[in-house]
Design a protein around this motif. Sequence first.
Motif, short mmCIF file in Angstrom:
data_model
loop_
_atom_site.label_atom_id
_atom_site.label_comp_id
_atom_site.label_asym_id
_atom_site.label_seq_id
_atom_site.Cartn_x
_atom_site.Cartn_y
_atom_site.Cartn_z
N LEU A 158 0.93 -1.21 0.10
CA LEU A 158 0.08 -0.15 -0.24
C LEU A 158 0.84 1.05 0.08
N LEU A 159 1.74 1.35 0.73
CA LEU A 159 2.72 2.31 0.64
C LEU A 159 3.50 2.53 -0.53
N THR A 160 3.92 1.37 -1.01
CA THR A 160 4.46 1.45 -2.36
C THR A 160 3.84 2.04 -3.52
N ILE A 161 2.35 1.65 -3.65
CA ILE A 161 1.46 2.06 -4.47
C ILE A 161 1.25 3.54 -4.21
N THR A 162 1.00 4.26 -3.13
CA THR A 162 0.53 5.40 -2.72
C THR A 162 1.81 6.44 -2.56
N ARG A 163 3.02 6.00 -2.23
CA ARG A 163 4.22 6.94 -1.99
C ARG A 163 5.27 6.85 -3.20
N ARG A 164 5.88 5.49 -3.61
CA ARG A 164 6.60 5.38 -4.46
C ARG A 164 6.60 4.29 -5.47
N PRO A 165 5.36 4.52 -6.30
CA PRO A 165 5.07 3.43 -6.99
C PRO A 165 6.05 3.26 -8.19
#
Length: 422
Positions: free
Chosen positions: A235-242
């Motif tokens: 979730l953090l990868t998708i929203t912050r550093r995709p």
Amino acid sequence: MWHRRAVFLLGAIFVGLAAVGFAELADKAQALYGYILTEWRWLPFVMTPFGFMALAYVTGRWFPAAAGSGIPQVIAARASRDPAHRQRLLGLQTTLAKIVMTALALVVGASVGREGPTVQVGASVMFAVASFAGIGRHNGLVLAGSAAGIAAAFNAPIAGVLFAIEELAKSFAGRINDIVIASVAIAGGVSWLILGNYAYFGEVSAQMINAVDWAAVPICAALGGIMGGLFSLSLLTITRRPPEVIAALRRNRTAFAGFCGLIVAVLSVATAGYASGNGYGQTRAGLLLGEHLPFWYGPSKLVTTMLSSASGIPGGLFSPSLAVGSGLGSMLTPIVTFVDPRALMLLMTVGYFAAVVQSPLTAVVIVMEMTSDRNMVIPLLATAVLAAGVSRLISREPLYHALSHAFAHRPDEAKASPPQPG
């Protein structure tokens, strides 16, 4: 001193009333989606993606502080020293938008819950009461309102206190503990007077009798920790550093939300609605009655919850995460046959939830208070602590605190809206 305490008490009453009303609205919204899915089976293929698009557009355009769970906004509001910034995160417009759009997200089939948003609602109510009464320092009020929101949402007063300390404050703030506890007791009392003294999932009686049963603890801690850690990291990868492919899709947030909604619709229809909503019914059936959930329930619920959160629409993670945990536990019951299925599902529910939020004490107490089960205290504590530790190896920063950075105060905030957390 008495003026301040009176404000706390009055605010706590309002938080309890708001939480009860929000719960009723959310239940009716989810029931409406169930009716739609039964009567018009293919309608979600249109309704869900376009609903996601509309909610993401309205949220991003007019109510950016209403996006997502609501807990990151409270964390950011407590860290901010700018009154205008706090007003944007906890103001009346944001609160009303949060309630209405979370209910609409449930109507269109999103995999979201209302418990996380109730934290923001509780903080907003207390913030509004304090502002009206002319109290300048809001940190303790916001914390107390958040804790009261959890207590009223789950009928779990002890969990409300622990949540305030463990997740929101991340420290033991002795000066405000008495006021936090009083607010929790009053908001929980209001909910109790209206809805009765109920257990959120019903009264569960699971036990681990034999020494061999304890082998389930490391199994559930490892699986729950890995899956919860991967959920947070993803979730953090998708929203912050995709990665570039996802970044290209997210350049148009409305279209990305529609794409997420389409996948959620496909999984919802394929699973007869199991993958949508807050998952309360399925979790209750598994924990209370020991019913075996379909093997695909946990993974499909995890995916729809992640996509619902990443799309930027309002909605919480608490109930869907508990549902994912119970589904993963049900997956293990044909393999780990030496343990009571209800005990296994309880362990996995706590393990996965503790891994997602990385707040093991809160996870244990919430599940204990929701099930009125005191027999599993030690195994649940062991599972939660181990699972949270495994999760930290995968995702270093706690999920809610990482998401709160998107709502942090910026010097040019008055000129531009804060970015959405997904």
